[in-house]
Design a protein around this motif. Sequence first.
Motif, short mmCIF file in Angstrom:
data_model
loop_
_atom_site.label_atom_id
_atom_site.label_comp_id
_atom_site.label_asym_id
_atom_site.label_seq_id
_atom_site.Cartn_x
_atom_site.Cartn_y
_atom_site.Cartn_z
N ASN A 20 0.86 -1.19 0.00
CA ASN A 20 0.00 0.00 0.00
C ASN A 20 0.89 1.24 0.00
O ASN A 20 1.79 1.36 0.84
CB ASN A 20 -0.89 -0.03 1.24
CG ASN A 20 -1.86 1.14 1.31
OD1 ASN A 20 -1.45 2.25 1.64
ND2 ASN A 20 -3.12 0.87 1.02
N ASP A 52 2.52 -4.15 -9.46
CA ASP A 52 1.21 -4.29 -10.08
C ASP A 52 0.24 -3.48 -9.25
O ASP A 52 -0.06 -3.82 -8.10
CB ASP A 52 0.82 -5.77 -10.11
CG ASP A 52 -0.57 -6.00 -10.71
OD1 ASP A 52 -1.22 -5.00 -11.10
OD2 ASP A 52 -1.00 -7.16 -10.77
N ARG A 53 -0.27 -2.41 -9.82
CA ARG A 53 -1.14 -1.48 -9.09
C ARG A 53 -2.61 -1.68 -9.40
O ARG A 53 -3.45 -0.86 -9.02
CB ARG A 53 -0.74 -0.04 -9.43
CG ARG A 53 0.73 0.30 -9.13
CD ARG A 53 1.13 1.58 -9.84
NE ARG A 53 2.47 2.06 -9.52
CZ ARG A 53 3.59 1.63 -10.08
NH1 ARG A 53 3.52 0.66 -11.00
NH2 ARG A 53 4.76 2.14 -9.74
N THR A 54 -2.98 -2.77 -10.10
CA THR A 54 -4.35 -2.91 -10.59
C THR A 54 -5.31 -3.47 -9.54
O THR A 54 -6.52 -3.33 -9.67
CB THR A 54 -4.38 -3.84 -11.82
OG1 THR A 54 -3.86 -5.12 -11.46
CG2 THR A 54 -3.55 -3.24 -12.96
N GLY A 55 -4.81 -4.15 -8.52
CA GLY A 55 -5.67 -4.76 -7.52
C GLY A 55 -5.93 -3.85 -6.33
O GLY A 55 -5.52 -2.68 -6.31
N ARG A 56 -6.60 -4.40 -5.31
CA ARG A 56 -6.88 -3.62 -4.10
C ARG A 56 -5.61 -3.36 -3.32
O ARG A 56 -5.50 -2.36 -2.61
CB ARG A 56 -7.89 -4.36 -3.22
CG ARG A 56 -9.26 -4.53 -3.88
CD ARG A 56 -10.26 -5.17 -2.94
NE ARG A 56 -10.52 -4.36 -1.77
CZ ARG A 56 -11.32 -4.71 -0.76
NH1 ARG A 56 -11.93 -5.88 -0.81
NH2 ARG A 56 -11.52 -3.91 0.26
N THR A 57 -4.65 -4.27 -3.43
CA THR A 57 -3.35 -4.06 -2.81
C THR A 57 -2.29 -4.03 -3.89
O THR A 57 -2.45 -4.62 -4.96
CB THR A 57 -3.02 -5.18 -1.81
OG1 THR A 57 -2.99 -6.44 -2.50
CG2 THR A 57 -4.04 -5.23 -0.68
N VAL A 58 -1.22 -3.33 -3.61
CA VAL A 58 -0.11 -3.25 -4.56
C VAL A 58 0.74 -4.49 -4.40
O VAL A 58 1.14 -4.85 -3.29
CB VAL A 58 0.73 -1.98 -4.29
CG1 VAL A 58 1.89 -1.91 -5.28
CG2 VAL A 58 -0.13 -0.74 -4.38
N ARG A 59 1.03 -5.18 -5.52
CA ARG A 59 1.79 -6.41 -5.47
C ARG A 59 3.03 -6.29 -6.35
O ARG A 59 3.03 -5.54 -7.33
CB ARG A 59 0.93 -7.59 -5.96
CG ARG A 59 -0.34 -7.80 -5.16
CD ARG A 59 -1.23 -8.84 -5.81
NE ARG A 59 -0.60 -10.14 -5.87
CZ ARG A 59 -0.68 -11.04 -4.88
NH1 ARG A 59 -1.39 -10.77 -3.78
NH2 ARG A 59 -0.09 -12.21 -4.99
N THR A 61 5.49 -7.43 -9.21
CA THR A 61 5.52 -8.24 -10.42
C THR A 61 6.65 -9.27 -10.27
O THR A 61 7.40 -9.24 -9.30
CB THR A 61 5.80 -7.37 -11.65
OG1 THR A 61 7.10 -6.77 -11.51
CG2 THR A 61 4.74 -6.27 -11.78
#
Length: 302
Positions: A20, A52-59, A61
């Motif tokens: 986040n 990867d910023r597309t989900g509810r949390t930042v993950r 790659t």
Amino acid sequence: MAVLELRHLRYLLAVAEHGNFTRAAEELHISQPTLSQQIRQLERTLGVQLLDRTGRTVRLTDAGAVYTDHARRALRDLAAAERAVHDVKDLSRGHLRLGATPTFTAYLIGPLTAELHTRHPGVGLTLTETTQDRIEAALLADDLDLGIAFAGPHLPGITATPLFTEALSLVTATPRAQAMPSPLPVRALKDEQLALLSGDFATRGHVDAYFAQHRATPRIAVEANSIQALTEIVRRTPLATVLPDATTHDHPHLAPVPLDPPLPTRTVTLLRREGAYQSVAARAFAELTHHLVHTRGYAPPR
């Protein structure tokens, strides 16, 4: 540019840890837009997407996961390099970060700390009392210099040097111990009320396995997550406990009662990260530890 790159590493690791941007920015004491800008600048420099910023949390790659692994090691090695530069050969100052499992605070950490302070009063000590798995993880992360725990299995990258063999016994108040048979047959424990460490302690698992193996069913009247509490309870009541024999060395009001068959012994080890820089303070403490366990007459490792 070098300073900016180090900042980039710390920023990326903070986002990876929190998943986040907001919480990472709060931890870093910078604004969220600044943090986002710096991470994008790092991605442009590397030519890959790290987050990867597309989900509810930042993950992370796949590329980000590989890069953060190297970033952690780079920052860890840099911190070790800084400690090495400031290492003082005469031990007039320095600092040691030590981790130990809780039972050692009852009989080993106190004498070791006293000896360290007597010999090298300028060396500071930070002691962390925690579980063995956390000690090993902290060593690998370079958050600790040394650990005191038990022989393996260990995490990859951990080196263990045997120190001594720890024996466990029934421990009770001295007058009561003098009236008990020695050794005490394990079947006699059915008539005993015990105060034991809680299940959070590795020692409790060791004790429970022994009871199960010999089909002993003592009454567990008290469970505690403090060895000091146990020693006080046993001192003041008819209850007994199971602790390392050495716990009684500095407690004249307590005495060990060997059991028959005896409780399995454990090998105590000094842990460090394989290949890690060892400060002069860490090397001096390791030598001091070996000397102290020898002079106190602890059983040699098996």
